[in-house]
Design an enzyme around this catalytic site. Structure first.
Site, mmCIF file in Angstrom:
data_model
loop_
_atom_site.group_PDB
_atom_site.id
_atom_site.type_symbol
_atom_site.label_atom_id
_atom_site.label_comp_id
_atom_site.label_asym_id
_atom_site.label_seq_id
_atom_site.Cartn_x
_atom_site.Cartn_y
_atom_site.Cartn_z
ATOM 1 N N ASP A 214 0.810 -1.224 0.000
ATOM 2 C CA ASP A 214 0.000 0.000 0.000
ATOM 3 C C ASP A 214 0.841 1.271 0.000
ATOM 4 O O ASP A 214 0.454 2.289 0.581
ATOM 5 C CB ASP A 214 -0.972 0.020 1.208
ATOM 6 C CG ASP A 214 -1.882 -1.191 1.205
ATOM 7 O OD1 ASP A 214 -2.203 -1.689 0.115
ATOM 8 O OD2 ASP A 214 -2.264 -1.639 2.298
ATOM 9 N N LYS B 289 1.909 2.236 -5.020
ATOM 10 C CA LYS B 289 2.570 1.710 -6.237
ATOM 11 C C LYS B 289 1.727 2.015 -7.473
ATOM 12 O O LYS B 289 2.249 2.426 -8.504
ATOM 13 C CB LYS B 289 2.736 0.181 -6.128
ATOM 14 C CG LYS B 289 3.605 -0.284 -4.989
ATOM 15 C CD LYS B 289 3.584 -1.784 -4.856
ATOM 16 C CE LYS B 289 2.286 -2.350 -4.327
ATOM 17 N NZ LYS B 289 1.989 -2.032 -2.917
ATOM 18 N N GLY C 210 -4.642 -4.354 -3.592
ATOM 19 C CA GLY C 210 -5.653 -3.328 -3.830
ATOM 20 C C GLY C 210 -4.898 -2.117 -4.333
ATOM 21 O O GLY C 210 -4.179 -1.480 -3.569
ATOM 22 N N HIS C 211 -5.010 -1.841 -5.615
ATOM 23 C CA HIS C 211 -4.209 -0.787 -6.243
ATOM 24 C C HIS C 211 -5.120 0.349 -6.689
ATOM 25 O O HIS C 211 -5.973 0.167 -7.551
ATOM 26 C CB HIS C 211 -3.422 -1.369 -7.426
ATOM 27 C CG HIS C 211 -2.322 -2.295 -6.990
ATOM 28 N ND1 HIS C 211 -1.469 -2.907 -7.861
ATOM 29 C CD2 HIS C 211 -1.924 -2.671 -5.744
ATOM 30 C CE1 HIS C 211 -0.594 -3.644 -7.172
ATOM 31 N NE2 HIS C 211 -0.862 -3.519 -5.890
ATOM 32 N N GLN D 256 2.024 -5.961 -3.245
ATOM 33 C CA GLN D 256 2.480 -6.086 -1.852
ATOM 34 C C GLN D 256 3.789 -5.296 -1.669
ATOM 35 O O GLN D 256 3.990 -4.320 -2.370
ATOM 36 C CB GLN D 256 2.662 -7.558 -1.444
ATOM 37 C CG GLN D 256 1.356 -8.332 -1.304
ATOM 38 C CD GLN D 256 0.768 -8.764 -2.632
ATOM 39 O OE1 GLN D 256 1.440 -9.376 -3.447
ATOM 40 N NE2 GLN D 256 -0.489 -8.465 -2.861
HETATM 41 P P1 GDP Z 1 -0.801 0.347 -3.575
HETATM 42 O O1 GDP Z 1 -1.393 -0.947 -3.128
HETATM 43 O O2 GDP Z 1 0.657 0.434 -3.262
HETATM 44 O O3 GDP Z 1 -1.075 0.669 -5.008
HETATM 45 O O4 GDP Z 1 -1.493 1.474 -2.697
HETATM 46 P P2 GDP Z 1 -3.053 1.576 -2.287
HETATM 47 O O5 GDP Z 1 -3.828 1.976 -3.473
HETATM 48 O O6 GDP Z 1 -3.486 0.355 -1.561
HETATM 49 O O7 GDP Z 1 -3.003 2.703 -1.181
HETATM 50 C C1 GDP Z 1 -2.535 3.980 -1.441
HETATM 51 C C2 GDP Z 1 -3.658 4.977 -1.098
HETATM 52 O O8 GDP Z 1 -3.137 6.273 -1.046
HETATM 53 C C3 GDP Z 1 -4.738 5.036 -2.153
HETATM 54 O O9 GDP Z 1 -5.966 5.343 -1.541
HETATM 55 C C4 GDP Z 1 -4.288 6.190 -3.054
HETATM 56 O O10 GDP Z 1 -5.357 6.804 -3.753
HETATM 57 C C5 GDP Z 1 -3.708 7.120 -2.041
HETATM 58 N N1 GDP Z 1 -2.585 7.948 -2.480
HETATM 59 C C6 GDP Z 1 -1.640 7.680 -3.410
HETATM 60 N N2 GDP Z 1 -0.674 8.631 -3.407
HETATM 61 C C7 GDP Z 1 -1.051 9.525 -2.469
HETATM 62 C C8 GDP Z 1 -0.467 10.723 -1.966
HETATM 63 O O11 GDP Z 1 0.605 11.147 -2.370
HETATM 64 N N3 GDP Z 1 -1.157 11.377 -0.984
HETATM 65 C C9 GDP Z 1 -2.326 10.925 -0.480
HETATM 66 N N4 GDP Z 1 -2.913 11.627 0.465
HETATM 67 N N5 GDP Z 1 -2.899 9.789 -0.914
HETATM 68 C C10 GDP Z 1 -2.256 9.099 -1.884
HETATM 69 P P1 IMO Z 2 -0.911 -4.187 -2.238
HETATM 70 O O1 IMO Z 2 -0.465 -4.737 -3.572
HETATM 71 C C1 IMO Z 2 -0.980 -4.574 2.100
HETATM 72 C C2 IMO Z 2 -0.970 -8.644 3.712
HETATM 73 C C3 IMO Z 2 -2.199 -9.140 4.443
HETATM 74 C C4 IMO Z 2 -1.587 -10.109 5.421
HETATM 75 C C5 IMO Z 2 -0.440 -10.719 4.629
HETATM 76 C C6 IMO Z 2 -0.786 -12.061 3.984
HETATM 77 O O2 IMO Z 2 -2.203 -3.475 -2.284
HETATM 78 O O3 IMO Z 2 0.186 -3.422 -1.596
HETATM 79 P P2 IMO Z 2 -2.305 -12.766 1.913
HETATM 80 O O4 IMO Z 2 -3.771 -12.544 1.675
HETATM 81 O O5 IMO Z 2 -1.418 -12.180 0.882
HETATM 82 O O6 IMO Z 2 -1.981 -14.201 2.214
HETATM 83 O O7 IMO Z 2 -2.021 -11.985 3.303
HETATM 84 O O8 IMO Z 2 -0.129 -9.789 3.606
HETATM 85 N N1 IMO Z 2 -1.197 -8.132 2.341
HETATM 86 C C7 IMO Z 2 -1.148 -6.848 2.003
HETATM 87 N N2 IMO Z 2 -0.984 -5.743 2.760
HETATM 88 N N3 IMO Z 2 -1.091 -4.468 0.751
HETATM 89 C C8 IMO Z 2 -1.229 -5.555 -0.017
HETATM 90 O O9 IMO Z 2 -1.227 -5.505 -1.371
HETATM 91 C C9 IMO Z 2 -1.313 -6.821 0.594
HETATM 92 N N4 IMO Z 2 -1.471 -8.084 0.150
HETATM 93 C C10 IMO Z 2 -1.390 -8.878 1.221
HETATM 94 O O10 IMO Z 2 -2.893 -8.087 5.080
HETATM 95 O O11 IMO Z 2 -1.007 -9.406 6.490
HETATM 96 MG MG MG Z 3 -2.869 -1.628 -1.813
#
Ligand code: GDP
Ligand code: IMO
Ligand code: MG
Length: 423
Positions: A13, A16, A40-41, A218
């Site tokens: 998270d 990316k 979750g991207h 991840q």
């Molecule tokens: P990922 O899994 O690495 O792609 O990241 P996620 O999408 O799970 O979580 C990142 C969250 O931060 C999402 O809700 C994005 O919309 C939000 N986000 C991304 N870049 C920024 C930033 O620079 N500032 C803020 N406030 N939110 C951001």
């Molecule tokens: P993105 O790509 C954050 C965490 C889960 C749990 C551990 C194992 O959005 O960054 P799993 O279901 O993979 O067997 O769970 O890894 N986890 C993540 N945490 N971002 C993710 O993906 C994750 N994918 C798995 O919460 O601790």
């Molecule tokens: Mg994510």
């Protein structure tokens, strides 16, 4: 021509998807190579927000090719659901979306086992996303998994399913296995036009000087070998995993971009030395809207941990850093960066292999003054408040890696590119 990888360098998270979406503007092909719908991207642009679990984050760039590599674990229902939602938003998949024939399938049995394993572990549970990820990878390694290329023959699918259920000592009627086989056979038919022998496609692209962008899922600290085992996911999230999971040779990857949040977060169980279970942690969670994109769980929040960050930079070979969610720290009075740990009274600068040791680590911090200004509209380095600059500079010095991208908000245009003086 170049190949770039964007990798999450903490616990996932890190934003990316946002960075991939921004960099995809200059790429030809975007490849997701590992993980499954545990990811979750999130991508935001023009007042729209999309959360993708499987589809690569380059999909919103109309003429770019998006690929799922062999190391992805693909949940058929999730994939079609996601494709339909995107199609309803005008996204086309024709001639620009491909899946490696080798890609493993996540089956209902994998989700059942995932839930059951978690239950069995009671208080020691991992806090998985329950998307069947671990059991699917296990079956793949055990050489009994179902892959995309298996889906052209119903009898073959039934045979494999029979073995799989017997192996797991889960009884299932022949009728149900046949129905499952029919379902996957039909899915295979619908996916036929997207299936491809991807390593050859990527080799051709390389020879044609195409720009290839690899999208990690991840993060390094959740890597199956290098993360906080057993509180990890089941795939190779590190740069070494790219070739393993895509069939693209490692010496063809030119640039490794590490995505770091300006603070740390973690979802699920496992040690997190800099976690702040207090009002500062709550403030960061609130300002950063830190709730899981896949499960909605509140993310654990804490300070930037330089021991963990340097470890992940080292094993990935990070060339360049994208520092994200910097805007979230506005209004946090004092900022802390963990310089080293104290474990059993000793100063420790190495990230321990044993998570039980990490769980005892007491962070030793460097303190910096926070800034109060809202920086989400800043378009350049010069517009940032001095204290925000100090914080970024401090991380850059500690990491000894250039920070070339700063993200100050979720939208595409809330991105600042930093050119280093010697470039
Ligand atoms: P990922 O899994 O690495 O792609 O990241 P996620 O999408 O799970 O979580 C990142 C969250 O931060 C999402 O809700 C994005 O919309 C939000 N986000 C991304 N870049 C920024 C930033 O620079 N500032 C803020 N406030 N939110 C951001
Ligand atoms: P993105 O790509 C954050 C965490 C889960 C749990 C551990 C194992 O959005 O960054 P799993 O279901 O993979 O067997 O769970 O890894 N986890 C993540 N945490 N971002 C993710 O993906 C994750 N994918 C798995 O919460 O601790
Ligand atoms: Mg994510």
């Amino acid at each position: 021509m170049s190949s770039t990888a964007v990798l999450g360098c903490i616990f996932g998270d890190e934003a990316k998807a946002k960075i991939v979406d921004v960099l995809a503007a200059d790429a030809d092909i975007i490849v997701r190579f590992q993980g499954g719908s545990n990811a979750g991207h999130t991508i935001q642009f023009e007042n729209k927000k999309f959360v993708m679990h499987l589809i690569p984050s380059g999909i919103f760039h109309e003429h770019k090719v998006c690929i799922l590599g062999s190391g992805v674990v693909l949940d058929p229902e999730q994939l079609e659901k996601e494709m339909e939602a995107l199609q309803a938003n005008g996204v086309s998949f024709e001639n620009r979306f491909f899946i490696d024939e080798r890609t493993s399938l996540v089956l209902p049995i994998h989700k059942e086992i995932d839930a059951w394993m978690e239950e069995l572990k009671e208080d020691d549970n991992i806090g998985t996303t329950k998307r069947g990820i671990g059991p699917c990878y296990s079956d793949s390694i055990s050489r009994i998994g179902l892959r995309m290329c298996d889906l052209d023959n119903k009898e073959y699918i039934v045979k494999k399913l029979n073995y799989l259920y017997k192996y797991h000592k889960i009884s299932e009627s022949q009728e149900n296995l046949k129905a499952l086989s029919e379902r996957y056979f039909q899915f295979g038919n619908r996916m036929k036009k997207y299936m491809m022998n991807i390593p050859y496609y990527l080799d051709k692209a390389y020879r044609e000087n195409k720009e290839i962008l690899f999208e990690g899922a991840q993060g390094t600290l959740l890597d199956i070998y290098f993360g906080t085992y057993p509180f990890v996911t089941s795939s190779h999230t590190v740069s070494g995993g790219i070739s393993v999971a895509s069939g693209y040779a490692p010496n063809r990857i030119d640039l490794l971009v590490g995505v770091y949040k300006s603070y740390f977060t973690r979802v699920g169980s496992g040690p997190f030395p800099t976690e702040q279970i207090n009002s500062v942690g709550d403030q960061i969670r609130k300002q950063g809207n830190e709730f899981g994109s896949t499960t909605g769980r509140p993310r654990r929040c804490g300070w930037f941990d330089a021991v963990a960050a340097k470890f992940s930079a080292m094993i990935n070979g990070i060339d360049s850093i994208a520092l994200t969610l910097l805007d979230v720290l506005s209004g946090v009075n004092e900022l802390y960066i963990c310089d080293h740990y104290e474990i059993n009274g000793k100063a420790i600068y190495e990230f321990p292999a044993d998570q039980r040791l990490l769980a005892q680590a007491k962070p030793v911090y460097i303190k910096l003054e926070g800034w109060t200004e809202d920086i989400s509209d800043c378009k350049s380095w010069d517009e940032l408040p001095e204290r925000a600059k100090d914080y970024v500079r401090k991380i850059e010095v500690i990491m000894d890696i250039p920070i070339n991208i700063l993200s100050v908000g979720p939208n595409r245009d809330q991105t600042i590119f930093l050119i280093q003086e010697d470039e």
